[in-house]
Each structure stands twice: as C-alpha cells, then as structure tokens.
Design a protein around this motif. Structure first.
Motif, short mmCIF file in Angstrom:
data_model
loop_
_atom_site.label_atom_id
_atom_site.label_comp_id
_atom_site.label_asym_id
_atom_site.label_seq_id
_atom_site.Cartn_x
_atom_site.Cartn_y
_atom_site.Cartn_z
N ASP A 154 40.48 36.45 37.22
CA ASP A 154 41.60 37.58 36.45
C ASP A 154 42.62 36.04 36.67
O ASP A 154 42.57 35.50 37.02
CB ASP A 154 41.82 37.86 37.99
CG ASP A 154 43.05 39.15 38.03
OD1 ASP A 154 43.37 38.74 36.97
OD2 ASP A 154 43.60 39.67 38.65
N GLY A 156 45.68 37.72 35.07
CA GLY A 156 46.92 38.21 34.93
C GLY A 156 48.27 37.13 35.01
O GLY A 156 49.01 38.28 34.54
N THR A 407 42.68 46.95 30.08
CA THR A 407 42.37 45.57 30.34
C THR A 407 43.85 45.20 30.48
O THR A 407 44.55 44.22 32.06
CB THR A 407 42.31 44.54 29.43
OG1 THR A 407 40.62 45.08 28.66
CG2 THR A 407 42.15 43.33 30.08
N GLU A 410 44.27 46.79 34.81
CA GLU A 410 43.37 46.43 34.93
C GLU A 410 42.30 44.69 34.45
O GLU A 410 42.04 44.48 33.51
CB GLU A 410 41.79 47.04 35.33
CG GLU A 410 40.52 46.53 36.13
CD GLU A 410 41.03 45.95 37.52
OE1 GLU A 410 41.58 43.90 37.29
OE2 GLU A 410 40.50 46.51 37.87
N THR A 411 43.15 43.93 34.96
CA THR A 411 43.20 42.55 34.09
C THR A 411 42.36 41.33 34.39
O THR A 411 41.56 40.00 33.61
CB THR A 411 44.89 41.57 35.04
OG1 THR A 411 44.62 41.13 36.16
CG2 THR A 411 46.20 41.93 34.30
N ARG A 412 41.40 42.36 35.64
CA ARG A 412 40.17 40.96 35.47
C ARG A 412 38.76 41.36 34.47
O ARG A 412 38.22 42.17 33.90
CB ARG A 412 38.72 41.80 37.35
CG ARG A 412 39.85 41.44 38.53
CD ARG A 412 39.31 42.09 39.43
NE ARG A 412 39.99 43.63 39.49
CZ ARG A 412 38.58 43.52 40.75
NH1 ARG A 412 37.86 43.64 41.42
NH2 ARG A 412 39.25 45.42 40.79
N THR A 413 38.61 40.00 34.14
CA THR A 413 36.99 40.47 33.11
C THR A 413 35.86 39.69 33.77
O THR A 413 35.90 39.35 34.22
CB THR A 413 37.84 39.66 32.15
OG1 THR A 413 38.18 37.95 32.67
CG2 THR A 413 39.05 40.03 31.34
#
Length: 542
Positions: A154, A156, A407, A410-413
């Motif tokens: 994350d 973010g 994204t 929901e900033t997680r990748t």
C-alpha cells in the motif's frame, strides 16, 4: 400374502412422469456432467485470450446489419455468444459482473472457474462427494485470500510512489490488450484522466470520442468537454462566460401539423392564419426560454428553422439533437439540470462554462466546452484506422480507467505475471499438507487450478509452460515471493523491477467470484427444463 404385495411393488417401481409434456429432466451424473462440460467449454473458448500474448477473436453478429467485432476482452466475447447450457450461463453472468464491478479480470475469472470445475470432475470420478470438495475449497479460498492480503503493498500515503503504482497498473492492464504497443502513451493518458477526478471515481466525467483517421498514437486527452454536434445557422460560433440552458423539449411546432387531422377551411387565408397561430406559439416559447438570461441553448430534440432563426436574432447559440448520453453528461459537467418547461426561470438550474468554440478533429467539426464548472471533466479523443480498432481501443481504455478508479479507492496493489496466483497456490498447498482427511485433496485441486493461470499465460506466449511454472514454483518455495513470468523474454523474473503491478481489488474479486461460481455449479445434481410454450395460431391477422 406374497401375491398381494407383488403387483403393488411393481406398481411403485413403474416410472411416473410428473412433469408437463415436453419438459425435460437431467439427473445426478448426467446433470453434473452436462454442467462441467458447458463450463469447461466456456473456459476453453476465452483461454487463448489470456495474458500479454493472448490472441483476439472475431465476432460476427447475425441479421441484416452484420457487424464485425475484433476483441480479446472476455466479457465482450461472452456477451456476444448465445449459450444454451445453464452452467455456461452462470460463467457468462459472472464475467459480466466482474466487468461491471472492477472492469478487468473478466478472462481470468472465467478461466479460473473452468479450471476449478475441471479439477472437480477428476475428484468426483474418484468418488469424492461434492460437499467434501466444497468444504475443502472454502478453506482454500480463505487461505488464498489471507495470503493475497498479506502480500499486498500500500503506497496510498506516498503520492509519488502511488502515481508510479497507477502507471504500472495501467501498463499491466493494457499489455494484454490491443493498445499494448502504445501502452506508454495510453497508460499516461489513462492515469492523467483518472487523477483529474480527484478521487471521486465518477467515470461519467471522462468522455471518450472515437474519430476515424490518423493512428492510435494521435489519440490525446483534452481538458474540457467535446460534443460531436453542429452549431445552428447564423449563430455565434464562439462564446465566453456562457450560461447554458440544457433542455429536452419539442422545438418543431413551426411546421404545421395538420396532416392526418381534418380541418375545414373555406379559403387558403384561413390555413395561413392557423400557420401564423402556430408560429406565434413557437415565438412565445422561444421568448420564455430567452427570459432565463442565457446565451447558449442545448436541446436533446430537433430545433426547426423558425426557432433557430429567432435564437440567431437574439445572439444565442442553439445546439440541437445532442443525444441522450450527451445531454446527461453535459448536465453533469456544466452543473446544470435538464429542463422541459420554462415558466419559472428562477427554479431552473443553468449550466456554466468559460468558453464554447468550434474545433476541428480530422475532417469533423466538434463543439469544445472549456472551463466547465466540474473541473475534473475531460475528453479522450481516440484516433485509429478502422472502426473495429477504435471500438477495441475504447474497450481497452475503459478497462484501464475502471481499474485505476478502483485502485484510487482501494490503494493496495499486488504483483502480476502469475506471481499472485503462485503465492496463493503455495499458501493453499501448505494448508493442504497440514490438513488431515479428504478436504486436503480438494485443497490441492484448488492450488492446481490456481497454478493453471500462469501455465495458460506461458502457453499462449508459445513458451514451455511446464518448465517455466516449475521454475516459478521453486522460486516461490525459496521465498522469492515477488517472482513471476516475464513474457517478453520467456523467463521468470522479479515483478518489482519489471513494474508488473495489478490492483488488489481485481485479484481478490477474481478469486472470490470464480470459487463461488464453481462451488454453485458443483452443487447441482438435477437440471429441470420447463416445457416450451406452445405457439397458438393467430386467428385474427391484422
């Protein structure tokens, strides 16, 4: 006593058809087999489009206007084919939901569900009960989900690294589409468009216009709003500080609507009087519209010559026939509301923008609105050689925009290239090794289905999938958890250095949707088809 129960016993054994004539029933093994075959066939159909080296399909629609669509988007392919198999329909609906929900991963979700059912078919052949398989899969899904969550990164809170993440996600999404050769250009374009939304995620503010001609690299992002319509005759072609009234009303009453109705007149002068009355009515309506203090009038319906002339005399720009989507989007972007009646000007909410002018794109003239009140609005102008290329470019860009909008929320990748699938498969295998009983067999089959995704990606690229997936499995066993497939070189590599990033939301949705759909199909042991409706002959032809 024996002779009495003989006939009764034989009577109860006689097959009784409880369904209406024409209804059909498939039982137990036949029903299950038919479901498996249908779902696996759908998976095999879209399988070859998966990954950066996936192939395209040509879809021909029937009827007189036979249109040609060239695409490798799973949802588009499945929407276009008519399926009759109930299990296949479940997978088609699932890919549609995936497309609506997150915008990408439509092929992955279909292929994963089909692979799960392929594994289930083998387990059922070994006499393992479907409910046992479902129980094992549920535990496996949870383990895979936990592993995916643990592996998610994350950024973010770090704007610079997050923007790099967005660019990487955009490149990864576009690398399996038509735009792969121009992915640098389009990924930057998509990220710029989504960042303009300032986190609202309202993709309606991004308008896509397709214009034939030029090449894909001539496509660009325009900060403003473009409307593919013409300004009326003798009206101003450029306006500043504009007040816009957006309407959906009939402006065609200057043409006399006597045809079909019967009016008795004793001279042509009387016809002229009726015509004049119609004109007066129209003039009054235009005057009511002008009282709103506007200098631009945009109507969804046609504006005929007489009212157009009145608007031109008043120095008001009138734009007609702005289609429904155009009017809706204009209202959103300029901050106005669509009106149909004009008696109470104080209640009408007008739209505003700083400048309206005509611009040329290729051979066509379009109307350009800049400085609109909704600052995040923008237009993507796509150029291309054929209509099919433009349509596919729009679908590819839409997928990228949807994933980027998700994204930002929901900033997680997570890492792509088969890395996340191998990671989840390893977690599930580890759990299977610790689990006693038949559940472990079902878990192992779940891990095998997950490992099929990188296998198919490698197969589609023409590499030796068995060797690559074995190497990848060994690397993950060796705790190199960011390793995946590099399909441009045909080797395994570190996805962090390659920047192959995917949205956590998309991956999670693929996992959950596929396992739920496969589980639902696996529980089926009976298919009942209703009797077709009888066609009643029509005794009253018109």
């Amino acid at each position: 006593m024996g002779c009495v129960c003989g006939p009764q016993a034989s009577l109860s054994m006689a097959p009784v058809n409880i369904f209406r004539h024409g209804a059909d029933e498939e039982k137990a093994e036949t029903a299950r087999l038919s479901s498996f075959i249908g779902a696996i066939a759908i998976g095999d159909l879209v399988k070859s489009t998966l990954g950066p080296k996936g192939m395209d399909k040509i879809l021909l629609s029937g009827g007189r206007e036979a249109s040609v669509t060239v695409t490798n988007d799973g949802a588009t392919i499945l929407k276009a084919i008519g399926v009759d198999n109930p299990a296949a329909k479940v997978l088609v609906d699932m890919s549609k939901v995936q497309d609506d929900e997150v915008g990408d991963g439509t092929t992955s979700v279909t292929v994963l569900a089909a692979e799960l059912l392929r594994e289930a078919e083998l387990l059922i052949a070994k006499k393992i009960h479907p409910q046992t398989i479902v129980a094992g899969w549920r535990k496996a899904t949870q383990a895979a989900r936990d592993a995916l969550r643990a592996a998610a990164v994350d950024h973010g809170n770090d704007p610079e690294r997050f923007q790099q993440d967005l660019l990487n996600i955009s490149r990864t999404t576009l690398s399996s589409k038509l735009l792969t050769h121009h992915k640098e250009h389009f990924s930057r374009l998509a990220v710029d468009a989504v960042l303009r939304l300032r986190g609202s995620g309202n993709l309606d503010a991004i308008h896509v216009i397709k214009k034939l001609g030029g090449s894909l690299t001539d496509s660009y992002l325009d900060e403003g709003f473009l409307l593919d319509k013409k300004i009326g005759v003798n009206q101003p072609k450029r306006l500043e500080n504009v007040n816009i009234l957006i309407a959906n009303t009939g402006m065609d009453t200057d043409k006399i609507k006597i045809f079909g109705s019967r009016v008795r007149v004793d001279s042509t002068a009387k016809v002229a009087e009726i015509e004049l009355a119609e004109k007066e009515k129209m003039k009054e309506k235009v005057e009511r519209i002008l009282k709103h203090g506007i200098n631009c009038f945009i109507n969804r319906q046609l504006i005929y010559n007489y009212p157009e002339q009145l608007f031109a005399q008043a120095g008001v720009m009138a734009i007609e026939h702005a289609d429904f989507a155009g009017v809706e989007r204009l209202a959103l972007v300029t901050g106005g509301e669509i009106s149909s009646t004009f008696d109470r000007p104080e209640l009408v909410k007008l739209g505003h923008c700083k400048l309206i002018e005509e611009v040329m794109i290729g051979e066509d003239t379009l109307i350009h609105f800049s400085g609109v009140s909704m600052g995040e609005a923008c237009t993507v102008v796509l150029r291309g050689a054929t209509q099919q290329i433009l349509d596919e470019a729009e679908r590819s860009l839409h997928d990228a925009l949807c994933v980027l909008a998700q994204t930002i929320k929901e900033t997680r990748t997570v890492y792509g290239g088969g890395c996340s699938e191998m990671l989840m498969a390893k977690a599930v295998t580890d759990l299977a090794n610790r689990t006693p009983g038949k559940d472990a067999v079902a878990m192992e089959s779940f891990a095998k289905a997950l490992r099929m995704l990188p296998t198919i990606i490698a197969d589609n690229a023409g590499y030796d999938s068995a060797d690559l997936v074995a190497q990848l499995r060994a690397a993950h066993q060796d705790n190199k958890t960011t390793y995946g497939l590099d399909m441009s070189q045909g080797i395994i590599a570190d996805m962090v250095s390659l920047g192959v990033t995917e949205s956590f939301q998309v991956k999670r949705q693929v996992l959950l949707s596929a396992s739920e759909a496969a589980e639902m199909i696996l529980r089926v042991d009976n298919i009942v088809k209703a009797a077709p409706r009888k066609r009643v002959p029509d005794h009253h032809p018109c």
